[in-house]
Design a protein around this motif. Structure first.
Motif, PDB file in Angstrom:
ATOM      1  N   SER A 111       0.737  -1.019  -0.141  1.00 11.89           N
ATOM      2  CA  SER A 111      -0.022  -0.088  -0.135  1.00 11.89           C
ATOM      3  C   SER A 111       0.706   1.418   0.171  1.00 11.89           C
ATOM      4  N   THR A 112       1.959   1.477   0.193  1.00 14.93           N
ATOM      5  CA  THR A 112       2.978   1.987   0.686  1.00 14.93           C
ATOM      6  C   THR A 112       3.320   2.617  -1.221  1.00 14.93           C
ATOM      7  N   ALA A 113       3.228   4.161  -1.674  1.00 14.38           N
ATOM      8  CA  ALA A 113       4.107   4.444  -2.905  1.00 14.38           C
ATOM      9  C   ALA A 113       4.683   5.325  -3.042  1.00 14.38           C
ATOM     10  N   ALA A 114       6.043   4.909  -3.736  1.00 15.78           N
ATOM     11  CA  ALA A 114       6.070   7.293  -3.920  1.00 15.78           C
ATOM     12  C   ALA A 114       6.252   7.374  -4.996  1.00 15.78           C
ATOM     13  N   SER A 115       7.223   8.751  -4.988  1.00 15.58           N
ATOM     14  CA  SER A 115       7.219   9.610  -6.505  1.00 15.58           C
ATOM     15  C   SER A 115       8.630   8.930  -7.051  1.00 15.58           C
ATOM     16  N   TRP A 116       8.911   9.575  -8.518  1.00 17.28           N
ATOM     17  CA  TRP A 116       9.527   9.466  -8.707  1.00 17.28           C
ATOM     18  C   TRP A 116      10.675  10.018  -7.951  1.00 17.28           C
ATOM     19  N   ALA A 117      10.877  11.089  -8.134  1.00 14.26           N
ATOM     20  CA  ALA A 117      11.454  11.345  -6.951  1.00 14.26           C
ATOM     21  C   ALA A 117      12.398  11.296  -5.385  1.00 14.26           C
ATOM     22  N   ALA A 118      11.585  10.764  -5.160  1.00 20.73           N
ATOM     23  CA  ALA A 118      11.770   9.362  -3.417  1.00 20.73           C
ATOM     24  C   ALA A 118      12.242   8.986  -4.310  1.00 20.73           C
ATOM     25  N   PHE A 119      12.357   7.836  -5.697  1.00 16.30           N
ATOM     26  CA  PHE A 119      12.502   6.674  -5.543  1.00 16.30           C
ATOM     27  C   PHE A 119      14.366   7.055  -6.089  1.00 16.30           C
ATOM     28  N   THR A 120      14.113   8.208  -6.471  1.00 19.34           N
ATOM     29  CA  THR A 120      15.865   9.293  -7.094  1.00 19.34           C
ATOM     30  C   THR A 120      16.266   9.105  -5.752  1.00 19.34           C
ATOM     31  N   THR A 121      16.153   9.830  -4.718  1.00 22.20           N
ATOM     32  CA  THR A 121      16.766   9.920  -3.548  1.00 22.20           C
ATOM     33  C   THR A 121      17.182   8.693  -2.538  1.00 22.20           C
TER      34      THR A 121
ATOM     35  N   ASP B  77      -9.266   2.310 -18.153  1.00 25.84           N
ATOM     36  CA  ASP B  77      -8.911   1.513 -17.560  1.00 25.84           C
ATOM     37  C   ASP B  77      -8.094   1.890 -16.388  1.00 25.84           C
ATOM     38  N   LEU B  78      -6.869   2.564 -16.687  1.00 28.60           N
ATOM     39  CA  LEU B  78      -6.568   3.451 -15.496  1.00 28.60           C
ATOM     40  C   LEU B  78      -7.452   4.280 -14.903  1.00 28.60           C
TER      41      LEU B  78
ATOM     42  N   GLY C 265       3.295   0.387  -9.900  1.00 26.33           N
ATOM     43  CA  GLY C 265       2.294   1.191  -9.376  1.00 26.33           C
ATOM     44  C   GLY C 265       0.804   1.680  -9.425  1.00 26.33           C
ATOM     45  N   ARG C 266       0.733   2.714  -8.988  1.00 28.21           N
ATOM     46  CA  ARG C 266      -0.729   2.691  -9.632  1.00 28.21           C
ATOM     47  C   ARG C 266      -0.622   4.482 -10.860  1.00 28.21           C
TER      48      ARG C 266
ATOM     49  N   THR D 293       2.795   9.538 -11.670  1.00 30.16           N
ATOM     50  CA  THR D 293       2.452   7.266 -11.327  1.00 30.16           C
ATOM     51  C   THR D 293       3.158   7.957 -10.019  1.00 30.16           C
ATOM     52  N   GLU D 294       3.084   6.600  -9.252  1.00 32.38           N
ATOM     53  CA  GLU D 294       2.960   6.167  -7.521  1.00 32.38           C
ATOM     54  C   GLU D 294       3.504   4.946  -7.859  1.00 32.38           C
ATOM     55  N   LEU D 295       5.363   4.660  -7.247  1.00 27.85           N
ATOM     56  CA  LEU D 295       5.539   3.249  -7.079  1.00 27.85           C
ATOM     57  C   LEU D 295       5.493   2.501  -6.075  1.00 27.85           C
TER      58      LEU D 295
END
Length: 161
Positions: free
Chosen positions: A4-14, A71-72, A99-100, A128-130
């Motif tokens: 249920s946890t998701a992250a932005s691309w910026a959070a992944f990059t960090t 669909d999305l 993701g979502r 997107t939320e990864l």
């Protein structure tokens, strides 16, 4: 994509700057990639798609009324596969993102995206939320290496001979 946890691309990059650079380069190597969404009956639908990395986000833009956009809207879960390219070489490895997708209606955000990308009007725009990023590659011609990142968890690296 069960988390249920998701992250932005910026959070992944960090969290994983090296892996995120590799993933972004892999998507940047080709224009078209494969998006998997869920149909009304729950079966998978795969379609081609262009992606954009802008302002710390991974964006999905789509033609109006496209089945993948519908669909999305109904079920935001997706899987995105980087184009493997031609031949047997896959420089950078195989890359998948799960993701979502969150549809963006905000006029200022849409205008900023349109200014950078110049999509045909009208269009659907999803941020997107990864929930997972996976890279699979061969190391030293001897090991299959699978890197798995999920928000809030340390990077897992699996090696198989």
């Amino acid at each position: 994509m069960t988390s249920s946890t998701a992250a932005s691309w910026a959070a992944f990059t960090t969290a994983e700057p090296g892996l995120s650079a590799t993933v972004e380069a892999r998507f940047g190597a080709y224009t078209h990639h494969v998006l998997a969404t869920l149909r009304k009956d729950g079966s998978p639908r795969t379609t081609g798609l262009e992606v954009r990395f802008l302002n710390g986000e991974l964006w999905l833009g789509m033609m109006p009324g496209s089945l993948k956009a519908l669909d999305l809207r109904r079920d935001p879960r997706f899987a995105l596969q980087a184009n493997p390219g031609g031949g047997t070489g896959m420089g950078g490895g195989d890359v998948r993102i799960g993701g979502r997708a969150v549809e963006v209606e905000d006029p200022a955000t849409r205008a900023g995206y349109a200014q950078e990308v110049e999509p045909p009007e009208p269009f659907h725009l999803f941020r997107t939320e990864l929930t997972e990023v996976v890279r699979t590659h061969v190391e030293d011609d001897a090991y299959l290496v699978v890197q798995v990142w999920q928000p809030g968890k340390p990077l897992r690296i699996l090696r198989r001979a």
